[in-house]
Design a protein around this motif. Structure first.
Motif: not given
Length: 79
Positions: A22-27, A34-39, A56-63
């Motif tokens: 989604c392109g959300k920036k995680i601080s 500052q938020e958990d992510i899926v790596e 390799a990619f990262d996902l925010c919790e909502d995605c």
């Protein structure tokens, strides 16, 4: 997707994480998200069309929640 800043040769500090979906920036403060992510990091093997490729990619919790909600077989979850 992870953005790093280089302070010295071969020294990288985590500066920012961006959800590849989604392109959300995680601080990130002091290299701590500052938020958990899926790596996800995948090294493809011999029996794939991507032999030798590393993805390799990262996902925010909502995605992550949105993606796994569409699985035919639910994710195994231990609480």
């Amino acid at each position: 997707m992870r953005h790093y800043r280089t302070q010295k040769i071969e020294i990288k500090k985590l500066d920012e994480i961006i959800c590849n979906c989604c392109g959300k920036k995680i601080s990130v403060i002091n290299e701590v998200p500052q938020e958990d992510i899926v790596e996800v990091e995948k090294h493809w093997g011999y029996f794939s069309k991507k032999d030798g490729q590393k993805d390799a990619f990262d996902l925010c919790e909502d995605c992550y929640d949105r993606i796994v909600s569409g699985f035919s077989i639910p994710v195994t979850c231990d609480s």
